[in-house]
Design a protein around this motif. Structure first.
Motif, short mmCIF file in Angstrom:
data_model
loop_
_atom_site.label_atom_id
_atom_site.label_comp_id
_atom_site.label_asym_id
_atom_site.label_seq_id
_atom_site.Cartn_x
_atom_site.Cartn_y
_atom_site.Cartn_z
N PRO A 242 -6.22 6.00 1.04
CA PRO A 242 -7.64 5.77 1.30
C PRO A 242 -8.55 5.89 0.08
O PRO A 242 -9.52 5.13 -0.04
N LEU A 243 -8.28 6.83 -0.84
CA LEU A 243 -9.20 7.09 -1.94
C LEU A 243 -8.92 6.23 -3.17
O LEU A 243 -9.57 6.36 -4.19
N SER A 244 -7.98 5.31 -3.09
CA SER A 244 -7.65 4.47 -4.24
C SER A 244 -8.75 3.46 -4.53
O SER A 244 -9.12 2.66 -3.67
N LEU A 245 -9.27 3.50 -5.77
CA LEU A 245 -10.29 2.52 -6.17
C LEU A 245 -9.75 1.10 -6.05
O LEU A 245 -10.36 0.22 -5.44
N PHE A 246 -8.59 0.88 -6.68
CA PHE A 246 -8.09 -0.49 -6.75
C PHE A 246 -7.66 -1.01 -5.39
O PHE A 246 -7.74 -2.21 -5.13
N LEU B 187 -9.41 -8.72 1.64
CA LEU B 187 -8.77 -8.93 2.94
C LEU B 187 -9.82 -9.02 4.05
O LEU B 187 -9.73 -9.88 4.94
N ALA B 188 -10.82 -8.13 3.99
CA ALA B 188 -11.86 -8.15 5.02
C ALA B 188 -12.71 -9.41 4.92
O ALA B 188 -13.04 -10.03 5.94
N TYR B 189 -13.06 -9.80 3.70
CA TYR B 189 -13.88 -11.01 3.51
C TYR B 189 -13.16 -12.25 4.02
O TYR B 189 -13.74 -13.10 4.69
N ILE C 128 -8.19 -11.71 6.80
CA ILE C 128 -6.73 -11.77 6.83
C ILE C 128 -6.21 -10.54 7.57
O ILE C 128 -6.55 -9.41 7.22
N ALA C 129 -5.38 -10.75 8.56
CA ALA C 129 -4.75 -9.63 9.27
C ALA C 129 -3.72 -8.97 8.35
O ALA C 129 -2.95 -9.67 7.67
N TRP C 130 -3.71 -7.64 8.31
CA TRP C 130 -2.78 -6.96 7.43
C TRP C 130 -2.31 -5.65 8.03
O TRP C 130 -2.93 -5.10 8.94
N ARG C 131 -1.19 -5.17 7.52
CA ARG C 131 -0.61 -3.90 7.94
C ARG C 131 -0.81 -2.88 6.83
O ARG C 131 -0.64 -3.18 5.64
N SER C 132 -1.14 -1.67 7.22
CA SER C 132 -1.46 -0.60 6.28
C SER C 132 -0.34 0.42 6.22
O SER C 132 -0.01 1.04 7.23
N VAL C 133 0.26 0.57 5.02
CA VAL C 133 1.25 1.61 4.79
C VAL C 133 0.64 2.61 3.81
O VAL C 133 0.36 2.26 2.66
N GLU C 134 0.41 3.82 4.28
CA GLU C 134 -0.21 4.83 3.41
C GLU C 134 0.88 5.50 2.57
O GLU C 134 1.83 6.07 3.10
N GLN C 135 0.69 5.42 1.25
CA GLN C 135 1.61 6.02 0.30
C GLN C 135 1.00 7.31 -0.27
O GLN C 135 -0.23 7.50 -0.22
N PRO C 136 1.82 8.20 -0.83
CA PRO C 136 1.27 9.42 -1.43
C PRO C 136 0.34 9.11 -2.61
O PRO C 136 0.52 8.10 -3.31
N PRO D 276 -13.74 -2.93 8.01
CA PRO D 276 -12.37 -2.62 7.59
C PRO D 276 -11.42 -3.81 7.68
O PRO D 276 -10.33 -3.78 7.11
N GLY D 277 -11.82 -4.84 8.40
CA GLY D 277 -10.95 -5.99 8.57
C GLY D 277 -9.96 -5.80 9.71
O GLY D 277 -9.98 -4.80 10.44
N ASP D 278 -9.08 -6.77 9.85
CA ASP D 278 -8.08 -6.77 10.93
C ASP D 278 -6.84 -6.05 10.42
O ASP D 278 -5.93 -6.64 9.85
N VAL D 279 -6.81 -4.73 10.61
CA VAL D 279 -5.76 -3.91 10.03
C VAL D 279 -5.08 -3.06 11.10
O VAL D 279 -5.74 -2.54 12.00
N ARG D 280 -3.76 -2.95 11.00
CA ARG D 280 -2.98 -2.09 11.89
C ARG D 280 -2.01 -1.27 11.04
O ARG D 280 -1.47 -1.76 10.05
#
Length: 303
Positions: free
Chosen positions: A10-14, A22-24, A27-35, A213-217
């Motif tokens: 979540p806190l990543s600038l890039f 993606l929101a603009y 585009i539907a996308w899947r979110s994988v949170e990494q350390p 946030p866009g179409d994210v799961r």
């Protein structure tokens, strides 16, 4: 087409740069949170060592660096465009300035503000990527960096006067790249006042933030690795080797960022262009992977 998977935190600038695109584009996308810190055992099988965030995954094709990620998204969904054909050079110049100079101005003062709430050891981790990211260096750099960041905010305020976005009426890669340092500045309640003090900048920020946030799961890292393991690289065809190019398809190479992060990714060249390189690599956890990098900002060494 395989699902679009973004490895981020979540806190990543890039990552925020890519999340805005993606929101603009809706585009539907899947979110994988990494350390936030190394080790990243569920990322390195895909990247072969590259540890920066975000990373885009489409099946067994892995896109590293937001410059490469943004351009792949543009290829997949050209409209609404983020790379205006008539201003592509200017947009890329602003992107490069924001991703490097503007970002480096914003990070030290914000990190100093956030240190009490950041994970313990985060700057020890970052110092392993570059001595310039150690706590001592960042604390000493913060006052000057903030002064420079405010000059950059003034320039953005001037550019946004009388227009909705940096290049005119439409959002572009220039806006995405400038948004993420400003977004990071807003993570500090004290420093966010610098945005509110500039009305055109504040209105632009609200406009881009308003994409939502866009179409994210969500997706687990294990699911993403399973998708890579069940897939074959698909984006490896085409490309023309320019005259005078020293590299050729089939060459074994290492790829390393030229600014920070000593980690190497290794592979065999599958495709070359003036702006990007694709290499194939194999990992026991996922099988064959195609890694895609921009050439700008990376050292590519033939083995």
């Amino acid at each position: 087409m395989a699902e679009i998977i973004l490895h981020h935190y979540p806190l990543s600038l890039f990552a925020e740069k890519i999340r805005r695109i993606l929101a603009y584009k809706k585009i539907a996308w899947r979110s994988v949170e990494q350390p936030m810190m190394a080790p990243k055992p569920d990322l390195t099988p895909l990247t072969g060592g590259y540890r920066r965030i975000p990373v885009l995954q489409i099946g067994a094709d892995i896109y590293c660096d937001t410059a490469c990620v943004a351009r792949r998204l543009e290829q997949l969904q050209p409209e609404p465009a983020c790379l205006p054909a008539d201003q592509a050079g200017l947009a890329a110049l602003i992107e490069d300035w924001a991703d490097h100079r503007f970002m480096s101005q914003v990070v030290p003062p914000v990190v100093v503000e956030l240190l009490p709430v950041l994970p313990s050891g985060v700057l020890v981790d970052r110092a392993a990527m570059s001595p310039a990211m150690s706590e001592d260096v960042i604390r000493r750099a913060a006052p000057h960096a903030l002064g420079q960041a405010r000059l950059s905010l003034d320039r953005l305020e001037s550019q946004l006067h009388g227009r909705a976005f940096l290049l005119g009426d439409a959002f572009s890669i220039a806006d995405a790249a400038c948004f993420h340092p400003v977004w990071f500045l807003k993570q500090s309640a004290r420093l966010s006042a610098d945005i509110g003090a500039r009305p055109a900048l504040a209105a632009w920020f609200a406009r881009v933030e308003g994409f939502g946030p866009g179409d994210v799961r969500p997706m687990t890292a294990a699911e993403a690795l399973a998708i890579a393991r069940a897939s074959e690289p698909a984006d490896v065809a085409g490309g023309e080797v320019a005259a005078g190019e020293e590299l050729r398809p089939g060459d074994a190479v290492t790829i390393t960022a030229d600014d920070y992060g000593p980690e190497e990714s290794r592979g065999v060249v599958a495709r070359l262009s003036a702006s990007e390189i694709t290499v194939r690599r194999r990992d026991p956890a996922v099988g064959e992977i195609a890694l895609h990098f921009p050439r700008a900002g990376y050292r590519i060494r033939k083995q």
